[in-house]
Design an enzyme around this catalytic site. Structure first.
Site, PDB file in Angstrom:
ATOM      1  N   LYS A  93       0.855  -1.194   0.000  1.00 45.97           N
ATOM      2  CA  LYS A  93       0.000   0.000   0.000  1.00 45.97           C
ATOM      3  C   LYS A  93       0.885   1.236   0.000  1.00 45.97           C
ATOM      4  O   LYS A  93       2.013   1.187   0.480  1.00 45.97           O
ATOM      5  CB  LYS A  93      -0.886   0.020   1.258  1.00 45.97           C
ATOM      6  CG  LYS A  93      -2.130   0.862   1.128  1.00 45.97           C
ATOM      7  CD  LYS A  93      -3.205   0.091   0.403  1.00 45.97           C
ATOM      8  CE  LYS A  93      -4.536   0.768   0.410  1.00 45.97           C
ATOM      9  NZ  LYS A  93      -5.595  -0.189   0.087  1.00 45.97           N
ATOM     10  N   ASP A  99      -6.963   4.198  -4.514  1.00 44.45           N
ATOM     11  CA  ASP A  99      -7.550   3.961  -3.186  1.00 44.45           C
ATOM     12  C   ASP A  99      -8.214   5.293  -2.807  1.00 44.45           C
ATOM     13  O   ASP A  99      -8.558   6.074  -3.705  1.00 44.45           O
ATOM     14  CB  ASP A  99      -6.461   3.520  -2.193  1.00 44.45           C
ATOM     15  CG  ASP A  99      -7.047   2.913  -0.929  1.00 44.45           C
ATOM     16  OD1 ASP A  99      -7.527   1.770  -0.976  1.00 44.45           O
ATOM     17  OD2 ASP A  99      -7.048   3.581   0.125  1.00 44.45           O
TER      18      ASP A  99
END
Ligand code: GLU
Length: 421
Positions: free
Chosen positions: A106, A146
């Site tokens: 991430k 995201d």
């Protein structure tokens, strides 16, 4: 900081809990409690007024055991390294539970993107890409959208990476615009997956989806798409919310109209200015506590807390966001008999279609949209069944079942690959 620190602790607690049910020792799972690689970068940007500003960014790779690392990039003022670590770990378990050949990673930048112009955002994205360049690549680590990032941002990442490489590398990032190698169906994929999983859980519980009352927290890409697709399936969306307000209508809202309203004119429009005689404004807390059949948290982490869990009246919760339920809240929900479809399964649609995009990119193929929807549905239903069967067999929750399935796959990969030293 403390909030995010707690998030990674919650991930560890979840791993420990699953490991206990599986009869594993600390030795077996200790590697999952640490990330493989972390990079912090400082990003100096020239603002439109000529001044300089430095933003902090991160890229964390939690595991590459089952394949290249995969995970989104988030722009938010509250982003911390600890939060990114937790989000990276969730990607590892998500990819494992739906059985796609990826590890987990991430990225994040500490920034409120609404305060930046498009040009400033582009400079920041390009600077970030250059800074994390040694870590990413189609075979190493593949970013994706995201919270607060989108296909435009992915396009800038692809372009910057390709400029440095000296040739076009579409497979370095997923969620790109279609014209430069993006996949059909990626935009709606996470919301579509939430719809599939809601449909499956209702079916398993013998409850009708037609006419079921649904409340959705968060009206971004995930929440809005889930609202529209669930409405198409016959569910009644009675409440939705964004950062500005919640709106409620006992007769049901019109998801498509709301999507047209919020996406009108470039940057997202907030619900607070939405006027409709039938819809009344409610608070975020009121939305979570509504008397509905299905509650879909599709915003950010730690939304369903202990206090709120006590007051939740929905019988089914489907987690569109990553980590929306605290571990303490979950114990309460379990006690109340509320059925919860966990994030790593419920919101996996995005990364599944990201996987299809990457496969198309590295093979220079283009799939049609029906093929993508069908393949996504097949993978998600298979994963749902794996998790459901595991939870029945071991008499545990769906989250515990999902983690058991995922950890089992990760341990198998680890055993086969063996030890370096
Ligand atoms: N950000 C999404 C997630 O949390 C998608 C990640 C991806 O497509 O790689 O699952």
């Amino acid at each position: 900081m403390t909030k995010s620190l707690k998030i990674f602790e919650q991930v560890i607690e979840t791993i420990d809990n699953a490991a206990k049910i599986m009869g594993l020792s600390e030795n077996d799972i200790v590697f999952l409690k640490h990330t493989e690689r972390e990079l912090t970068v400082n990003l100096p940007i020239t603002m439109d007024d000529g001044s300089g500003q430095v933003f902090k960014g991160y890229r964390v790779q939690h595991s590459s055991l089952r394949g290249p690392c995969k995970g989104g990039l988030r722009y938010h003022e509250d982003v911390t390294l600890q939060e990114v670590q937790a989000l990276a770990a969730w990607m590892t378990f998500k990819c494992a539970v739906v059985n796609i050949p990826y590890g987990g990673s991430k990225g994040g930048i500490e920034v409120d993107p609404s305060k930046l112009s498009d040009k400033e955002l582009e400079r920041l994205t390009r600077r970030y890409t250059a800074a994390i360049l040694p870590l990413i690549g189609p075979e190493k680590d593949i970013p994706a959208p995201d919270v607060n990032t989108n296909s435009t941002v992915m396009g800038w990442i692809m372009d910057t990476y390709s400029t440095f490489a000296g040739y076009t590398v579409p497979g370095v990032v997923t969620g790109k615009p279609i014209d430069i190698g993006g996949s059909l169906g990626r935009n709606s994929a996470t919301g579509r997956g939430v719809m599939f999983m809601t449909r499956e859980i209702m079916h398993r519980l013998g409850k009708p989806l037609i006419g079921a009352k649904v409340a959705i927290q968060g009206f971004g890409k995930v929440g809005s798409m889930a609202a529209m697709l669930l409405e198409n399936e016959g569910a009644k969306i009675v409440a939705v919310s964004d950062v500005s307000t919640g709106i409620y209508s006992a007769d049901g809202l019109n998801a498509e109209e709301l999507i047209n309203y919020t996406s009108d004119g470039g940057r997202a429009r907030l619900l607070k200015d939405y006027e409709n005689k039938k819809a009344k404004k409610i608070t975020n807390e009121e939305l979570l506590e509504l008397d509905v059949d299905i509650l879909i948290p599709a915003a950010t982490e730690n939304q369903l807390t202990e206090d709120i869990a006590d007051k939740i009246r929905a019988t089914v919760i489907v987690e569109g966001a990553n980590g929306p339920t605290t571990n303490e809240a979950e114990k309460i929900l379990k006690r109340k008999g509320i059925m919860l479809v966990p994030d790593i399964l419920a919101n996996a649609g995005g990364v599944i279609v990201s996987y299809f995009e990457w496969v198309q990119n590295i093979q220079s193929l283009m799939w049609d949209e029906e093929e993508i929807h069908r393949a996504q549905e097949r993978i998600m239903i298979r994963a749902f069944n794996d998790v459901w069967n595991c939870s029945k067999e071991k008499e545990v929750s769906l989250r515990e079942g999902a983690y058991i399935v995922a950890i089992d796959r990760l341990l198998r990969a680890k055993k086969i690959r063996g030890q370096l030293i």
